[in-house]
Design an enzyme around this catalytic site. Structure first.
Site, PDB file in Angstrom:
ATOM      1  N   LYS A  10      22.975  -7.299  23.298  1.00 24.29           N
ATOM      2  CA  LYS A  10      23.497  -5.932  22.999  1.00 24.29           C
ATOM      3  C   LYS A  10      23.965  -5.556  24.784  1.00 24.29           C
ATOM      4  O   LYS A  10      25.442  -4.829  24.260  1.00 24.29           O
ATOM      5  CB  LYS A  10      22.473  -5.007  22.658  1.00 24.29           C
ATOM      6  CG  LYS A  10      22.492  -4.915  21.262  1.00 24.29           C
ATOM      7  CD  LYS A  10      21.454  -3.634  20.586  1.00 24.29           C
ATOM      8  CE  LYS A  10      19.644  -3.568  21.060  1.00 24.29           C
ATOM      9  NZ  LYS A  10      19.224  -5.313  20.720  1.00 24.29           N
ATOM     10  N   LYS A 170      12.692  -0.881  38.891  1.00 19.66           N
ATOM     11  CA  LYS A 170      12.868  -0.153  37.240  1.00 19.66           C
ATOM     12  C   LYS A 170      11.606  -0.598  36.462  1.00 19.66           C
ATOM     13  O   LYS A 170      11.886   0.066  35.709  1.00 19.66           O
ATOM     14  CB  LYS A 170      13.781  -1.972  36.780  1.00 19.66           C
ATOM     15  CG  LYS A 170      14.412  -1.914  35.721  1.00 19.66           C
ATOM     16  CD  LYS A 170      14.950  -0.664  35.110  1.00 19.66           C
ATOM     17  CE  LYS A 170      15.858   0.019  34.123  1.00 19.66           C
ATOM     18  NZ  LYS A 170      14.757  -1.114  32.740  1.00 19.66           N
ATOM     19  N   HIS A 173      10.409   2.940  36.924  1.00 14.69           N
ATOM     20  CA  HIS A 173      11.651   3.755  36.758  1.00 14.69           C
ATOM     21  C   HIS A 173      10.662   3.450  34.401  1.00 14.69           C
ATOM     22  O   HIS A 173      11.187   4.964  34.046  1.00 14.69           O
ATOM     23  CB  HIS A 173      12.990   3.142  36.165  1.00 14.69           C
ATOM     24  CG  HIS A 173      14.416   3.458  35.206  1.00 14.69           C
ATOM     25  ND1 HIS A 173      14.268   2.679  33.803  1.00 14.69           N
ATOM     26  CD2 HIS A 173      15.208   4.116  34.714  1.00 14.69           C
ATOM     27  CE1 HIS A 173      14.838   3.718  32.894  1.00 14.69           C
ATOM     28  NE2 HIS A 173      15.322   4.454  33.867  1.00 14.69           N
ATOM     29  N   GLU A 177       9.309   6.217  32.398  1.00 14.05           N
ATOM     30  CA  GLU A 177      10.038   6.320  30.750  1.00 14.05           C
ATOM     31  C   GLU A 177       9.052   6.474  29.909  1.00 14.05           C
ATOM     32  O   GLU A 177       9.371   7.799  28.844  1.00 14.05           O
ATOM     33  CB  GLU A 177      11.207   5.359  30.760  1.00 14.05           C
ATOM     34  CG  GLU A 177      11.890   5.472  29.118  1.00 14.05           C
ATOM     35  CD  GLU A 177      12.105   4.297  29.362  1.00 14.05           C
ATOM     36  OE1 GLU A 177      12.105   3.525  28.428  1.00 14.05           O
ATOM     37  OE2 GLU A 177      13.622   3.871  29.754  1.00 14.05           O
TER      38      GLU A 177
END
Length: 300
Positions: A10, A170, A173, A177
Protein backbone atom coordinates in the site's frame (compact mmCIF):
# COMPACT_ATOMS: atom_id res chain seq x y z
CA UNK A 1 16.48 11.12 -11.11
CA UNK A 2 16.09 7.38 -11.62
CA UNK A 3 15.22 5.20 -8.64
CA UNK A 4 14.98 1.47 -8.14
CA UNK A 5 12.11 0.52 -5.87
CA UNK A 6 11.57 -2.81 -4.09
CA UNK A 7 8.22 -3.51 -2.39
CA UNK A 8 4.92 -2.31 -3.80
CA UNK A 9 2.51 -2.70 -0.92
CA UNK A 10 0.00 0.00 0.00
CA UNK A 11 2.76 2.44 0.91
CA UNK A 12 5.19 1.53 -1.85
CA UNK A 13 2.74 1.65 -4.72
CA UNK A 14 1.42 5.04 -3.63
CA UNK A 15 4.95 6.36 -3.24
CA UNK A 16 5.83 5.23 -6.76
CA UNK A 17 2.75 6.97 -8.13
CA UNK A 18 3.86 10.19 -6.43
CA UNK A 19 7.40 9.91 -7.80
CA UNK A 20 6.17 9.25 -11.32
CA UNK A 21 3.94 12.31 -11.08
CA UNK A 22 7.06 14.28 -10.22
CA UNK A 23 8.79 12.98 -13.37
CA UNK A 24 11.12 10.47 -11.75
CA UNK A 25 12.07 7.36 -13.68
CA UNK A 26 11.45 4.21 -11.69
CA UNK A 27 12.45 0.57 -12.02
CA UNK A 28 10.26 -1.51 -9.70
CA UNK A 29 10.20 -5.02 -8.29
CA UNK A 30 7.66 -6.79 -6.11
CA UNK A 31 7.41 -10.43 -5.09
CA UNK A 32 3.92 -10.69 -6.58
CA UNK A 33 3.54 -9.35 -10.12
CA UNK A 34 0.19 -7.54 -9.94
CA UNK A 35 1.50 -4.29 -8.36
CA UNK A 36 4.38 -4.24 -10.84
CA UNK A 37 1.92 -4.36 -13.73
CA UNK A 38 -0.04 -1.51 -12.18
CA UNK A 39 3.11 0.60 -11.78
CA UNK A 40 4.04 -0.17 -15.39
CA UNK A 41 0.70 1.25 -16.50
CA UNK A 42 1.70 4.51 -14.83
CA UNK A 43 5.06 4.57 -16.60
CA UNK A 44 7.44 2.63 -14.36
CA UNK A 45 9.68 -0.11 -15.73
CA UNK A 46 9.12 -3.51 -14.15
CA UNK A 47 11.96 -5.83 -13.15
CA UNK A 48 11.66 -9.62 -13.04
CA UNK A 49 14.13 -10.05 -10.15
CA UNK A 50 16.44 -8.09 -7.89
CA UNK A 51 19.31 -8.86 -10.25
CA UNK A 52 17.26 -7.55 -13.16
CA UNK A 53 16.42 -4.41 -11.21
CA UNK A 54 20.09 -3.70 -10.51
CA UNK A 55 21.02 -4.32 -14.15
CA UNK A 56 18.39 -1.85 -15.35
CA UNK A 57 19.86 0.95 -13.21
CA UNK A 58 22.92 2.90 -14.29
CA UNK A 59 25.55 3.33 -11.56
CA UNK A 60 25.71 4.98 -9.15
CA UNK A 61 22.39 3.35 -8.31
CA UNK A 62 19.72 4.58 -5.91
CA UNK A 63 17.45 1.83 -4.54
CA UNK A 64 14.60 2.25 -2.07
CA UNK A 65 13.46 -0.81 -0.10
CA UNK A 66 9.89 -0.81 1.23
CA UNK A 67 9.34 -4.30 2.62
CA UNK A 68 8.46 -5.76 6.06
CA UNK A 69 11.45 -5.55 8.39
CA UNK A 70 11.84 -9.33 8.55
CA UNK A 71 12.47 -9.36 4.80
CA UNK A 72 15.17 -6.66 4.71
CA UNK A 73 18.10 -9.01 5.43
CA UNK A 74 17.00 -11.34 2.66
CA UNK A 75 16.54 -8.50 0.16
CA UNK A 76 19.95 -7.03 0.95
CA UNK A 77 21.73 -10.39 0.74
CA UNK A 78 20.20 -11.02 -2.69
CA UNK A 79 20.78 -7.47 -3.92
CA UNK A 80 24.33 -6.70 -2.76
CA UNK A 81 26.17 -9.00 -5.23
CA UNK A 82 24.81 -6.81 -8.04
CA UNK A 83 25.73 -3.45 -6.52
CA UNK A 84 28.86 -1.39 -7.11
CA UNK A 85 30.79 1.11 -4.97
CA UNK A 86 28.91 4.37 -4.33
CA UNK A 87 25.48 2.81 -4.93
CA UNK A 88 22.94 3.85 -2.29
CA UNK A 89 20.28 1.76 -0.57
CA UNK A 90 17.47 3.36 1.45
CA UNK A 91 15.35 1.32 3.86
CA UNK A 92 11.99 3.11 4.16
CA UNK A 93 10.22 0.38 6.15
CA UNK A 94 9.65 -0.03 9.88
CA UNK A 95 12.94 -1.75 10.66
CA UNK A 96 14.44 -2.00 14.16
CA UNK A 97 16.99 0.79 14.47
CA UNK A 98 19.73 -1.56 15.70
CA UNK A 99 19.32 -3.66 12.55
CA UNK A 100 19.68 -0.51 10.46
CA UNK A 101 22.95 0.31 12.21
CA UNK A 102 24.25 -3.14 11.26
CA UNK A 103 23.06 -2.74 7.67
CA UNK A 104 24.87 0.60 7.47
CA UNK A 105 28.10 -1.01 8.68
CA UNK A 106 27.80 -4.01 6.34
CA UNK A 107 27.21 -1.84 3.29
CA UNK A 108 29.93 0.62 4.24
CA UNK A 109 32.49 -2.23 4.20
CA UNK A 110 31.65 -2.67 0.52
CA UNK A 111 31.77 1.10 -0.16
CA UNK A 112 27.99 1.22 -0.43
CA UNK A 113 25.79 3.93 1.11
CA UNK A 114 22.81 3.23 3.38
CA UNK A 115 20.12 5.51 4.78
CA UNK A 116 17.33 4.51 7.17
CA UNK A 117 14.13 6.50 6.70
CA UNK A 118 11.13 6.39 8.99
CA UNK A 119 7.98 7.11 7.00
CA UNK A 120 4.79 8.29 8.66
CA UNK A 121 1.43 9.17 7.15
CA UNK A 122 0.10 5.84 5.94
CA UNK A 123 -0.89 5.12 2.34
CA UNK A 124 -2.49 8.56 2.02
CA UNK A 125 0.73 10.23 3.11
CA UNK A 126 2.76 8.11 0.71
CA UNK A 127 0.62 9.47 -2.14
CA UNK A 128 -0.04 13.04 -1.01
CA UNK A 129 3.16 13.72 0.93
CA UNK A 130 4.63 11.83 3.88
CA UNK A 131 6.57 12.72 7.00
CA UNK A 132 10.16 11.46 6.72
CA UNK A 133 12.77 10.96 9.47
CA UNK A 134 16.17 10.28 7.93
CA UNK A 135 19.25 8.69 9.49
CA UNK A 136 22.69 7.84 8.16
CA UNK A 137 25.70 9.64 6.74
CA UNK A 138 24.81 13.32 6.41
CA UNK A 139 26.65 13.75 3.12
CA UNK A 140 24.58 10.92 1.61
CA UNK A 141 21.41 12.55 2.95
CA UNK A 142 22.36 15.87 1.37
CA UNK A 143 23.05 14.15 -1.92
CA UNK A 144 19.45 12.90 -2.07
CA UNK A 145 17.68 15.68 -0.21
CA UNK A 146 15.66 16.58 -3.31
CA UNK A 147 14.16 13.08 -3.28
CA UNK A 148 13.06 13.46 0.35
CA UNK A 149 11.61 16.87 -0.40
CA UNK A 150 9.61 15.44 -3.30
CA UNK A 151 8.28 12.52 -1.22
CA UNK A 152 7.24 14.58 1.79
CA UNK A 153 4.58 17.08 2.69
CA UNK A 154 5.90 20.64 2.94
CA UNK A 155 8.43 20.86 5.80
CA UNK A 156 7.79 17.17 6.42
CA UNK A 157 11.34 15.78 6.26
CA UNK A 158 14.37 16.10 8.50
CA UNK A 159 17.81 14.58 8.82
CA UNK A 160 17.74 13.39 12.44
CA UNK A 161 21.17 11.82 12.98
CA UNK A 162 23.66 9.09 12.26
CA UNK A 163 22.90 5.52 11.17
CA UNK A 164 19.78 4.10 12.82
CA UNK A 165 18.47 7.46 14.00
CA UNK A 166 15.74 7.63 11.36
CA UNK A 167 14.25 4.31 12.40
CA UNK A 168 14.81 5.09 16.10
CA UNK A 169 12.81 8.32 15.84
CA UNK A 170 10.08 6.52 13.88
CA UNK A 171 9.97 3.76 16.51
CA UNK A 172 9.37 6.33 19.25
CA UNK A 173 6.79 8.05 17.03
CA UNK A 174 4.89 4.77 16.79
CA UNK A 175 5.06 4.28 20.54
CA UNK A 176 3.62 7.76 21.08
CA UNK A 177 0.95 6.92 18.51
CA UNK A 178 -0.08 3.88 20.60
CA UNK A 179 -0.59 6.07 23.66
CA UNK A 180 -2.47 8.81 21.84
CA UNK A 181 -4.84 6.35 20.19
CA UNK A 182 -5.47 4.62 23.52
CA UNK A 183 -6.31 7.89 25.28
CA UNK A 184 -8.73 8.91 22.53
CA UNK A 185 -10.40 5.48 22.59
CA UNK A 186 -10.78 5.47 26.36
CA UNK A 187 -12.26 8.98 26.39
CA UNK A 188 -14.87 8.17 23.76
CA UNK A 189 -15.67 4.87 25.47
CA UNK A 190 -16.41 6.81 28.67
CA UNK A 191 -18.77 9.08 26.75
CA UNK A 192 -20.44 6.12 25.05
CA UNK A 193 -21.10 4.51 28.43
CA UNK A 194 -22.33 7.68 30.13
CA UNK A 195 -25.88 8.55 31.17
CA UNK A 196 -26.03 11.21 28.45
CA UNK A 197 -27.25 10.54 24.93
CA UNK A 198 -24.25 11.92 23.08
CA UNK A 199 -23.59 12.17 19.36
CA UNK A 200 -20.00 10.96 19.26
CA UNK A 201 -19.52 11.84 15.60
CA UNK A 202 -20.49 15.43 16.33
CA UNK A 203 -18.25 15.51 19.40
CA UNK A 204 -15.26 14.23 17.42
CA UNK A 205 -15.95 16.95 14.88
CA UNK A 206 -16.12 19.77 17.43
CA UNK A 207 -13.01 18.43 19.19
CA UNK A 208 -11.21 18.87 15.89
CA UNK A 209 -11.84 22.60 15.65
CA UNK A 210 -9.22 24.40 17.72
CA UNK A 211 -9.52 22.26 20.84
CA UNK A 212 -6.32 21.26 22.64
CA UNK A 213 -6.69 17.67 21.32
CA UNK A 214 -7.35 18.68 17.71
CA UNK A 215 -5.40 16.19 15.58
CA UNK A 216 -5.38 13.97 12.53
CA UNK A 217 -6.33 11.09 14.83
CA UNK A 218 -9.50 12.87 15.96
CA UNK A 219 -10.26 13.61 12.32
CA UNK A 220 -9.84 9.95 11.41
CA UNK A 221 -12.12 8.96 14.28
CA UNK A 222 -14.78 11.31 12.94
CA UNK A 223 -14.38 9.69 9.53
CA UNK A 224 -14.74 6.23 11.09
CA UNK A 225 -17.95 7.24 12.86
CA UNK A 226 -19.37 8.65 9.61
CA UNK A 227 -18.40 5.47 7.74
CA UNK A 228 -19.30 2.74 10.23
CA UNK A 229 -21.73 4.47 12.58
CA UNK A 230 -21.09 5.37 16.20
CA UNK A 231 -21.55 1.79 17.37
CA UNK A 232 -18.77 0.66 15.02
CA UNK A 233 -20.68 -2.60 14.67
CA UNK A 234 -18.51 -4.13 11.95
CA UNK A 235 -15.19 -3.15 13.55
CA UNK A 236 -13.27 -5.67 15.63
CA UNK A 237 -12.74 -4.88 19.30
CA UNK A 238 -9.60 -7.03 19.30
CA UNK A 239 -6.64 -4.80 18.44
CA UNK A 240 -3.61 -6.03 16.55
CA UNK A 241 -0.11 -4.64 17.03
CA UNK A 242 2.87 -4.80 14.70
CA UNK A 243 5.78 -4.60 17.13
CA UNK A 244 6.97 -0.99 17.11
CA UNK A 245 5.24 -0.12 20.39
CA UNK A 246 6.93 -3.08 22.05
CA UNK A 247 10.30 -1.98 20.66
CA UNK A 248 9.78 1.47 22.17
CA UNK A 249 9.01 -0.02 25.59
CA UNK A 250 12.11 -2.25 25.50
CA UNK A 251 14.25 0.76 24.59
CA UNK A 252 12.70 2.81 27.41
CA UNK A 253 13.56 0.05 29.86
CA UNK A 254 17.13 -0.11 28.54
CA UNK A 255 17.47 3.64 29.05
CA UNK A 256 15.66 3.50 32.42
CA UNK A 257 13.02 5.96 31.21
CA UNK A 258 9.42 5.46 32.39
CA UNK A 259 6.97 4.82 29.52
CA UNK A 260 3.83 4.03 31.47
CA UNK A 261 1.26 5.24 28.93
CA UNK A 262 2.89 3.50 25.98
CA UNK A 263 3.35 0.28 27.97
CA UNK A 264 -0.27 0.22 29.12
CA UNK A 265 -1.51 0.86 25.59
CA UNK A 266 0.44 -2.18 24.37
CA UNK A 267 -0.84 -4.26 27.29
CA UNK A 268 -4.39 -3.30 26.33
CA UNK A 269 -3.88 -4.51 22.75
CA UNK A 270 -2.49 -7.84 23.87
CA UNK A 271 -5.27 -8.32 26.44
CA UNK A 272 -7.94 -7.42 23.87
CA UNK A 273 -7.44 -10.76 22.09
CA UNK A 274 -10.54 -12.74 23.07
CA UNK A 275 -11.82 -9.78 25.11
CA UNK A 276 -13.19 -7.25 22.60
CA UNK A 277 -14.49 -3.89 23.80
CA UNK A 278 -15.75 -0.58 22.48
CA UNK A 279 -12.40 0.95 23.39
CA UNK A 280 -10.76 -1.70 21.21
CA UNK A 281 -13.18 -0.97 18.39
CA UNK A 282 -12.12 2.68 18.40
CA UNK A 283 -8.41 1.82 18.34
CA UNK A 284 -9.05 -0.66 15.51
CA UNK A 285 -11.08 1.92 13.60
CA UNK A 286 -8.23 4.40 13.86
CA UNK A 287 -5.72 1.82 12.61
CA UNK A 288 -7.99 1.21 9.63
CA UNK A 289 -8.42 4.90 8.85
CA UNK A 290 -4.78 5.94 8.71
CA UNK A 291 -3.03 2.67 7.89
CA UNK A 292 -5.56 0.76 5.83
CA UNK A 293 -5.34 -2.17 8.28
CA UNK A 294 -8.06 -4.79 7.95
CA UNK A 295 -10.16 -4.57 11.12
CA UNK A 296 -13.57 -5.90 10.05
CA UNK A 297 -15.03 -8.43 12.49
CA UNK A 298 -14.65 -12.08 11.64
CA UNK A 299 -18.15 -13.02 10.55
CA UNK A 300 -17.54 -16.66 11.44
Amino acid sequence: MTIGYIGLGKMGLNMIERLLDKKYEAVVFNRSPEPVRKAEQWGARGASSLADLAKRLAPPRLIWIMVPHRAVDDVLSQLMPFLEPDDTVIDGGNSPYAASVEHFKALKKKNLNFLDVGVSGGPEGAREGACLMIGGDKHTYERFEELFKDLSIEKGYKYVGEAGAGHFVKMVHNGIEYGMMQAIAEGFAIMEASDYTLNLADISEVYNHRSVIESRLIGWLNSAFRTYGEELKNISGEVAHTGEGEWTIKEARRLNVPAVVIEQSLTFRIASQGRPSYTGQIVSALRNQFGGHSVIKDRH
